[in-house]
Structures are given as C-alpha cells and as structure tokens.
Design a protein around this motif. Structure first.
Motif, PDB file in Angstrom:
ATOM      1  N   PHE A  16      45.972  36.056  43.181  1.00 21.03           N
ATOM      2  CA  PHE A  16      46.414  37.219  42.418  1.00 21.03           C
ATOM      3  C   PHE A  16      45.206  37.823  41.708  1.00 21.03           C
ATOM      4  O   PHE A  16      44.357  37.087  41.205  1.00 21.03           O
ATOM      5  N   VAL A  17      45.146  39.142  41.645  1.00 18.55           N
ATOM      6  CA  VAL A  17      44.069  39.835  40.944  1.00 18.55           C
ATOM      7  C   VAL A  17      44.709  40.718  39.878  1.00 18.55           C
ATOM      8  O   VAL A  17      45.584  41.526  40.169  1.00 18.55           O
ATOM      9  N   VAL A  18      44.258  40.549  38.633  1.00 19.26           N
ATOM     10  CA  VAL A  18      44.835  41.247  37.494  1.00 19.26           C
ATOM     11  C   VAL A  18      43.708  41.907  36.704  1.00 19.26           C
ATOM     12  O   VAL A  18      42.622  41.333  36.542  1.00 19.26           O
ATOM     13  N   ASP A  19      43.953  43.102  36.191  1.00 20.72           N
ATOM     14  CA  ASP A  19      42.976  43.778  35.342  1.00 20.72           C
ATOM     15  C   ASP A  19      42.802  43.027  34.020  1.00 20.72           C
ATOM     16  O   ASP A  19      43.769  42.544  33.445  1.00 20.72           O
ATOM     17  N   VAL A  20      41.565  42.974  33.538  1.00 20.52           N
ATOM     18  CA  VAL A  20      41.253  42.390  32.231  1.00 20.52           C
ATOM     19  C   VAL A  20      40.721  43.516  31.350  1.00 20.52           C
ATOM     20  O   VAL A  20      39.754  44.180  31.705  1.00 20.52           O
ATOM     21  N   VAL A  47      46.776  23.304  42.216  1.00 21.73           N
ATOM     22  CA  VAL A  47      45.741  23.575  41.221  1.00 21.73           C
ATOM     23  C   VAL A  47      45.651  25.087  41.065  1.00 21.73           C
ATOM     24  O   VAL A  47      45.608  25.819  42.061  1.00 21.73           O
ATOM     25  N   LYS A  48      45.654  25.552  39.824  1.00 27.12           N
ATOM     26  CA  LYS A  48      45.471  26.976  39.555  1.00 27.12           C
ATOM     27  C   LYS A  48      44.037  27.183  39.080  1.00 27.12           C
ATOM     28  O   LYS A  48      43.611  26.593  38.098  1.00 27.12           O
ATOM     29  N   VAL A  49      43.313  28.017  39.818  1.00 25.55           N
ATOM     30  CA  VAL A  49      41.928  28.343  39.498  1.00 25.55           C
ATOM     31  C   VAL A  49      41.920  29.761  38.946  1.00 25.55           C
ATOM     32  O   VAL A  49      42.495  30.670  39.543  1.00 25.55           O
ATOM     33  N   ALA A  60      44.060  31.901  41.538  1.00 25.12           N
ATOM     34  CA  ALA A  60      44.403  31.331  42.838  1.00 25.12           C
ATOM     35  C   ALA A  60      45.165  30.032  42.626  1.00 25.12           C
ATOM     36  O   ALA A  60      44.759  29.191  41.821  1.00 25.12           O
ATOM     37  N   VAL A  61      46.262  29.877  43.336  1.00 22.42           N
ATOM     38  CA  VAL A  61      47.023  28.629  43.335  1.00 22.42           C
ATOM     39  C   VAL A  61      46.764  27.987  44.691  1.00 22.42           C
ATOM     40  O   VAL A  61      47.105  28.561  45.732  1.00 22.42           O
TER      41      VAL A  61
END
Length: 112
Positions: A92-96, A59-61, A6-7
C-alpha cells in the motif's frame, strides 16, 4: 513523501530489507502481525484433531520515502517478497503530509 506499507511472509523480511538497503533506504519499521486474505487461513492437525487457523503470521514493513523513490521501493519489495504462491502479501502507498526527526527537529524529506 509517501508511506510504503507492505504485508509480507515472515521469512521474506531479510530479503526485503536487503533490497531496500541497496536502494539507499536508511530505515524501516517491521512489525509482526496476523491476518488473512484470499487464502482464508489454513487447516492444521493437532493431536489428531483438525482445526482452522483463521489468522496467519505476517510481517508489516513500513518505510517513508521521497516521492521520487516510491516506484523503485515498491518494485524492490515486490521482487524480494515474491514466492509465486498465494499469500505473498500486499503493498500500500499512502501520502505523508509531514515528518519530523525528534532529535534534531528536522522536518520534511530531511527528517527521513
């Protein structure tokens, strides 16, 4: 597992952290970043001269969560970071694919 990025506006960081803590999120990473989106920066006046600030402080969380927690984490960040004004940020949601705790060697969800 998912990486939720999240930004957000800097002054919303504490509210976002508290919201995530209430959900049971045990750790997050926060970085000071600069950027712009639709707001295209802003105009400032310094000693009578007008100049454009192209990049705004943000801020990037980043938090990695189990797949089942993803929706609640996104919703919590969205509610906590919302001011209703332009520049509230993005999520943003990204696969890990994998995660490993260095100290213990635990992998996958146990490493979170």
């Amino acid at each position: 597992m998912k990486l939720v990025m999240a930004v957000i506006k800097p002054f919303k960081l504490d509210e976002v952290r508290e919201a995530l803590t209430e959900l049971g999120v045990q750790g997050l990473t926060a970085s000071e970043v600069k950027g712009y989106g639709r707001q295209k920066g802003q105009t400032e006046i310094y000693r009578g001269a007008e100049y454009a600030v192209s990049f705004l402080p943000k801020v990037k969380v980043e938090v990695v969560v189990d797949d089942g927690q993803t929706d609640s984490v996104v919703e919590a960040i969205s509610k906590a970071a919302n001011t209703g004004r332009i520049g509230d940020g993005k999520i943003f949601v990204v696969d890990v694919q994998s995660a490993m705790r260095i100290r213990t060697g635990e992998t996958g969800v146990e490493a979170l």
